[in-house]
Design a protein around this motif. Sequence first.
Motif, short mmCIF file in Angstrom:
data_model
loop_
_atom_site.label_atom_id
_atom_site.label_comp_id
_atom_site.label_asym_id
_atom_site.label_seq_id
_atom_site.Cartn_x
_atom_site.Cartn_y
_atom_site.Cartn_z
N ALA A 10 -4.20 -5.49 -33.81
CA ALA A 10 -5.36 -4.72 -34.42
C ALA A 10 -5.33 -4.68 -35.89
O ALA A 10 -6.44 -4.59 -36.50
CB ALA A 10 -5.21 -3.09 -33.98
N GLY A 11 -4.33 -5.00 -36.61
CA GLY A 11 -4.17 -5.22 -37.91
C GLY A 11 -4.35 -4.05 -38.69
O GLY A 11 -4.78 -4.00 -40.04
N ALA A 67 -11.37 -11.11 -35.78
CA ALA A 67 -11.03 -12.05 -36.82
C ALA A 67 -10.19 -13.08 -36.30
O ALA A 67 -8.90 -12.34 -35.97
CB ALA A 67 -10.85 -11.64 -38.41
N ASN A 110 -11.25 -5.69 -33.92
CA ASN A 110 -10.97 -6.92 -34.98
C ASN A 110 -11.15 -8.10 -34.50
O ASN A 110 -10.08 -8.62 -33.65
CB ASN A 110 -9.49 -6.58 -35.63
N THR A 161 -12.99 3.07 -34.48
CA THR A 161 -12.65 1.94 -34.97
C THR A 161 -13.22 0.65 -34.22
O THR A 161 -13.15 0.54 -32.80
CB THR A 161 -11.07 1.96 -34.81
N ASN A 162 -13.57 -0.16 -34.74
CA ASN A 162 -14.34 -1.25 -34.27
C ASN A 162 -13.19 -2.43 -33.90
O ASN A 162 -12.02 -2.57 -34.62
CB ASN A 162 -15.27 -2.01 -35.06
N ASN A 181 -9.23 -14.30 -33.40
CA ASN A 181 -8.96 -13.65 -32.06
C ASN A 181 -9.94 -13.98 -30.80
O ASN A 181 -10.83 -13.32 -30.65
CB ASN A 181 -8.87 -12.31 -32.17
N LYS A 235 -21.25 -4.12 -32.54
CA LYS A 235 -20.05 -3.97 -32.47
C LYS A 235 -19.18 -3.26 -31.61
O LYS A 235 -19.99 -2.25 -31.07
CB LYS A 235 -19.68 -3.23 -34.09
#
Length: 431
Positions: free
Chosen positions: A355-356, A395, A393, A390-391, A397, A415
């Motif tokens: 999730a970063g 990027a 992630n 929370t959206n 992926n 989103k």
Amino acid sequence: MKKVNFLYLRSQLSFLLLVFLLTFSTNLHSQEESADSVGDVAAGEALFKSNCAACHKMDAKAVGPALRGVADKFEREWLYDWIRNSQAMVAAGDPIAVKLFEENNKMIMTPFPALSDADIDNILAYTSQPKAQPVASAAGAEGVAASGGGDSVSNDLVLGALALIFILLVIMLFLVYGTLKRIAAANGVDTVTDPNKVPLWKAFAQNQFLVIVVSVFFLLAGSYFAFGYLMQVGVDQGYQPVQPIHFSHKIHAGDNGVDCNFCHSSARKSKTSGIPSLNVCMSCHKNISEVAEETATDEYSKEFYDGEIAKLYQAVGWDVDEQQYTGETEPVKWVRIHNLPDFAYFNHSQHVSVAGISCQTCHGEVQEMEVVEQFSPLTMGWCIDCHRETNVNLASNEYYAKIHEELSKKYGVEKLTIAEMGGLECGKCHY
């Protein structure tokens, strides 16, 4: 005519002469010392930090011996040759050079042929400086700072004074009431109360409607506060225990910029973030036995941090003087701060790597905390709110990109949140 005490005057003049001689001799002595001292201390400090500090310390053994007062132990000309090329002196059989080489485990000292005599004089002038003594009032100043300053007044003292004033006012009212009754009795004034007057508590008890309303109010208020208290059971937000060895995240993660994952390396690939072993600490503190002067705000805090580093050495069995492990170790009983219930599943690697999410999102601004505390409540509602807001992630992926393409059509959104991907399913966290 006023008499003059010549003996007194003579004693005073003798005293002034003695003070003058002492002052003059002290100035001459300081001038002689300054004349004997060679080198610029400030320039020597800069040269010491750039050339010597990697292997030497001023007052403790590191890779090499401590260097404070080294100019008093050896001749200056000998030091010039030793610093520029120590191995040449050892190979030539210089007895002092050979002795030093063997005493320091035959460690080869880096030669410094580029240093001039003036540079070496500056370094020796810096190492000849006396060790700074701790300020006696530093601990007291720290105590004043901890209590909020010397001019501030304690809240308990203010409340105590107000309570005392209130009690005195009540006593004065009773005294005035008694005095007025005595004055009225002395003047023949009859203080008869109204016989038809009903006491307040009896009037309240006779009004059944008012009794029901008040009872329902207190019942609802009591239930509300009882529910709020019970909901706090197991919520340790703000928990800030004292650890057996003080570790300042502010100094390490804040001032020195150490990455969180350097110590908590398992957070990127494991369920738990893990408690770093003391070997991780020693990877740096093997060569750092004291706090830098730029880090410590005063002598008291420097002594405090140096004492905590000494606890680390004692735990791992590190001999600072011999620069080696003794094998005598002691366990460190760290106090856990963040503790989820056993029935709740949480995976650090899923949040950190996939999730970063940054460490500060859940743990707060740790790099500014001198003593770490539990920043978030870590309740079920707190986790659910995060999953709803929370959206995902997307990027770099492809796996999530494919899921997002399918589910975004299903939900009709641009989103995709964690909740829309099944983040609210009970089995995700409770298994």
